[in-house]
Design an enzyme around this catalytic site. Structure first.
Site, PDB file in Angstrom:
ATOM      1  N   CYS A 108      39.833  38.394  63.695  1.00 22.98           N
ATOM      2  CA  CYS A 108      41.213  38.052  63.333  1.00 22.98           C
ATOM      3  C   CYS A 108      41.674  38.726  62.044  1.00 22.98           C
ATOM      4  O   CYS A 108      42.821  38.541  61.620  1.00 22.98           O
ATOM      5  CB  CYS A 108      41.349  36.542  63.231  1.00 22.98           C
ATOM      6  SG  CYS A 108      40.775  35.725  64.734  1.00 22.98           S
ATOM      7  N   HIS A 157      46.589  32.633  56.278  1.00 27.92           N
ATOM      8  CA  HIS A 157      45.921  32.790  57.573  1.00 27.92           C
ATOM      9  C   HIS A 157      46.254  31.569  58.426  1.00 27.92           C
ATOM     10  O   HIS A 157      46.581  31.711  59.594  1.00 27.92           O
ATOM     11  CB  HIS A 157      44.425  32.953  57.359  1.00 27.92           C
ATOM     12  CG  HIS A 157      43.674  33.257  58.609  1.00 27.92           C
ATOM     13  ND1 HIS A 157      43.945  34.367  59.388  1.00 27.92           N
ATOM     14  CD2 HIS A 157      42.663  32.593  59.245  1.00 27.92           C
ATOM     15  CE1 HIS A 157      43.133  34.382  60.439  1.00 27.92           C
ATOM     16  NE2 HIS A 157      42.361  33.315  60.386  1.00 27.92           N
ATOM     17  N   GLU A 200      40.974  27.684  53.113  1.00 24.60           N
ATOM     18  CA  GLU A 200      41.961  28.629  52.572  1.00 24.60           C
ATOM     19  C   GLU A 200      42.726  28.003  51.408  1.00 24.60           C
ATOM     20  O   GLU A 200      42.994  28.671  50.401  1.00 24.60           O
ATOM     21  CB  GLU A 200      42.933  29.067  53.670  1.00 24.60           C
ATOM     22  CG  GLU A 200      43.935  30.110  53.167  1.00 24.60           C
ATOM     23  CD  GLU A 200      44.798  30.702  54.269  1.00 24.60           C
ATOM     24  OE1 GLU A 200      44.808  30.155  55.378  1.00 24.60           O
ATOM     25  OE2 GLU A 200      45.447  31.739  54.003  1.00 24.60           O
ATOM     26  N   LYS A 230      51.492  31.320  62.074  1.00 22.48           N
ATOM     27  CA  LYS A 230      50.798  30.837  63.280  1.00 22.48           C
ATOM     28  C   LYS A 230      51.302  29.472  63.716  1.00 22.48           C
ATOM     29  O   LYS A 230      51.091  29.069  64.862  1.00 22.48           O
ATOM     30  CB  LYS A 230      49.290  30.795  63.027  1.00 22.48           C
ATOM     31  CG  LYS A 230      48.664  32.165  62.799  1.00 22.48           C
ATOM     32  CD  LYS A 230      47.164  32.087  62.593  1.00 22.48           C
ATOM     33  CE  LYS A 230      46.556  33.455  62.324  1.00 22.48           C
ATOM     34  NZ  LYS A 230      46.857  33.967  60.960  1.00 22.48           N
ATOM     35  N   HIS A 244      47.950  31.865  67.414  1.00 22.21           N
ATOM     36  CA  HIS A 244      47.042  32.808  66.763  1.00 22.21           C
ATOM     37  C   HIS A 244      46.900  34.069  67.628  1.00 22.21           C
ATOM     38  O   HIS A 244      46.320  34.022  68.710  1.00 22.21           O
ATOM     39  CB  HIS A 244      45.682  32.136  66.569  1.00 22.21           C
ATOM     40  CG  HIS A 244      44.780  32.851  65.628  1.00 22.21           C
ATOM     41  ND1 HIS A 244      44.975  34.149  65.209  1.00 22.21           N
ATOM     42  CD2 HIS A 244      43.643  32.432  64.995  1.00 22.21           C
ATOM     43  CE1 HIS A 244      44.016  34.509  64.385  1.00 22.21           C
ATOM     44  NE2 HIS A 244      43.209  33.476  64.224  1.00 22.21           N
ATOM     45  N   PHE A 295      36.411  35.587  62.486  1.00 22.35           N
ATOM     46  CA  PHE A 295      35.048  35.193  62.862  1.00 22.35           C
ATOM     47  C   PHE A 295      34.078  36.280  62.384  1.00 22.35           C
ATOM     48  O   PHE A 295      34.373  37.473  62.458  1.00 22.35           O
ATOM     49  CB  PHE A 295      34.935  35.073  64.383  1.00 22.35           C
ATOM     50  CG  PHE A 295      35.495  33.782  64.950  1.00 22.35           C
ATOM     51  CD1 PHE A 295      35.911  32.743  64.146  1.00 22.35           C
ATOM     52  CD2 PHE A 295      35.575  33.611  66.330  1.00 22.35           C
ATOM     53  CE1 PHE A 295      36.416  31.563  64.679  1.00 22.35           C
ATOM     54  CE2 PHE A 295      36.078  32.436  66.890  1.00 22.35           C
ATOM     55  CZ  PHE A 295      36.502  31.414  66.057  1.00 22.35           C
TER      56      PHE A 295
END
Length: 412
Positions: free
Chosen positions: A164, A304, A315, A336, A341, A400
């Site tokens: 991502c 994010h 975050e 998002k 996402h 990831f």
């Protein structure tokens, strides 16, 4: 002194519009692009909704032969790139030195739809029926390769696959290519089309997705106490980056300047973030140092913000670590919440949102933020867009594998 890098073109392909103006209006008005899936029957799946693009018509962009040779993720990338190039006003076909023009487009997964179709064909009809186009369609570098071929670009060309964080890494890498004088013009961004039966079931089996089946448009709720996972989405965000003097010399409209790029790794877990956000904090700090800015000079952070219980908290911790007292005044929001996402494309779309925020002085909202998580203590611009002058913004992307990439953009 490093060469300056500016944005002269940008475009998106998303569930909230494939036209930049329409997309921005929908983002600012707080709409959701999440709905029940229609490209395949999801009734047997644990999750049946996502950020599916329902008004993308490949025949409007490609002839039948091209459509046959391009996976959906590659079609998204090429459609977005075409609009970004047109906005920039550059004509690659009459460009004198194609070796000074390149492309870096990232994707987390690449041609997943093609993999599934050809796998089924192999077992249903035998190996002789597998498409000869399969490999060049599914490659993660198919978007960069096809763009290079289509526009005759012969400068640096590569593809980034950092889950991502892919699109942000791609834009950051293109920024470095121009800074270091390897090229003057770069197409950069990300594309993803992972809303397929295998993609949906894989993420659902991980327990990564929201299961709010009764109200899909409310499922993506970053920083909300009742969040239960992210919403799988698809699309592309592509920009045209250019060396500052090069853009001025040809009279291009300069939209914004790329000021900094930072990276790091969590080195912690394949799917879970560092609980304290240490890796994310380092990437943010690196990007600010690269931009030669301090936190007080950043007015907006495009988070994010995936809507996962662990990720949003990590975050938020990272932002408080880097911004200290300034974290009380900086605005933070998650695109998002509206799109879901887009995996490897998310950083590209969110970079475009960041540039639009600088241009328009409007900070998009975090929708579905009804009950803020007490462990997430920042100003997330809940539910309603806010007018504020934004001279510089920070865009966060974390993937990831512990990949962290951050970009700093400024008004020019």
């Amino acid at each position: 002194m490093a060469r300056r890098v500016v944005v002269t073109g940008m475009s998106v392909v998303t569930a909230l519009g494939c036209d930049l103006s329409e997309f921005w209006d929908n983002i600012c008005s707080g709409k959701s692009g999440v709905s029940r899936l229609e490209r395949f029957d999801p009734s047997e799946f644990k999750v049946n909704f996502g950020g599916e693009i329902k008004d993308f018509h490949p025949e409007e962009h490609f002839d039948p032969k091209e459509m046959k040779r391009l996976d959906r993720f590659c079609q998204f990338a090429m459609a977005a790139a075409d609009k970004a190039i047109k906005q920039s006003g550059i004509d690659f076909k009459s460009y004198t030195d194609p070796y000074r023009c390149g492309v870096i487009v990232g994707s987390g997964i690449g041609g997943l739809n093609e993999i599934e179709e050809q796998h089924a064909r192999l077992f249903d009809r035998g190996p002789s029926r597998v498409s000869p186009f399969m490999i060049p369609k599914l490659m993660v570098n198919a978007a960069s390769g096809n763009l290079s071929v289509y526009y005759g670009l012969k400068g640096p060309s590569s593809a980034v696959a950092t889950a991502c964080a892919s699109a942000s890494n791609a834009i950051g890498d293109a920024f470095r290519v121009i800074q270091s004088d390897m090229a003057d013009v770069m197409i950069a961004g990300g594309s993803e089309a992972a809303i397929t039966p295998m993609g949906l079931s894989g993420f659902a089996r991980m327990g990564a997705l929201s299961t709010r089946l009764d109200s899909p448009e409310c499922a993506s709720r970053p920083f909300d106490r009742d969040r239960d996972g992210f919403v799988l989405s698809e699309g592309a965000g592509v920009v045209l980056l250019e060396e500052y003097e090069h853009a001025k010399a040809r009279g291009a409209e300069i939209l914004a300047e790329v000021l900094g790029y930072g990276m790091s790794s969590d080195g912690n877990h394949m799917t879970a973030p560092d609980p304290e956000g240490a890796g994310a904090a380092r990437a943010m700090a690196n990007s600010l140092r690269d931009a030669k800015l301090n936190p007080s000079q950043i007015q907006y952070i495009n988070a994010h913000g995936t809507s996962t219980p662990l990720g949003d908290k990590a975050e938020s911790n990272a932002i408080m670590t880097v911004f200290g007292e300034e974290s009380k005044t900086v605005c933070v929001s998650s695109t998002k919440s509206q799109l879901g996402h887009l995996l490897g494309a998310s950083g590209g779309v969110e970079f475009v949102v960041g540039v639009m925020t600088c241009l328009q002085g409007i900070i998009p909202p975090t929708i579905n933020l009804d009950n803020q998580d007490p462990d997430c203590k920042l100003d997330y611009v809940p539910n309603v867009a806010r007018e504020r002058e934004v001279k510089c913004m920070l865009s966060n992307s974390f993937g990831f594998g512990g990949h962290n990439a951050c970009l700093v953009v400024g008004r020019i």
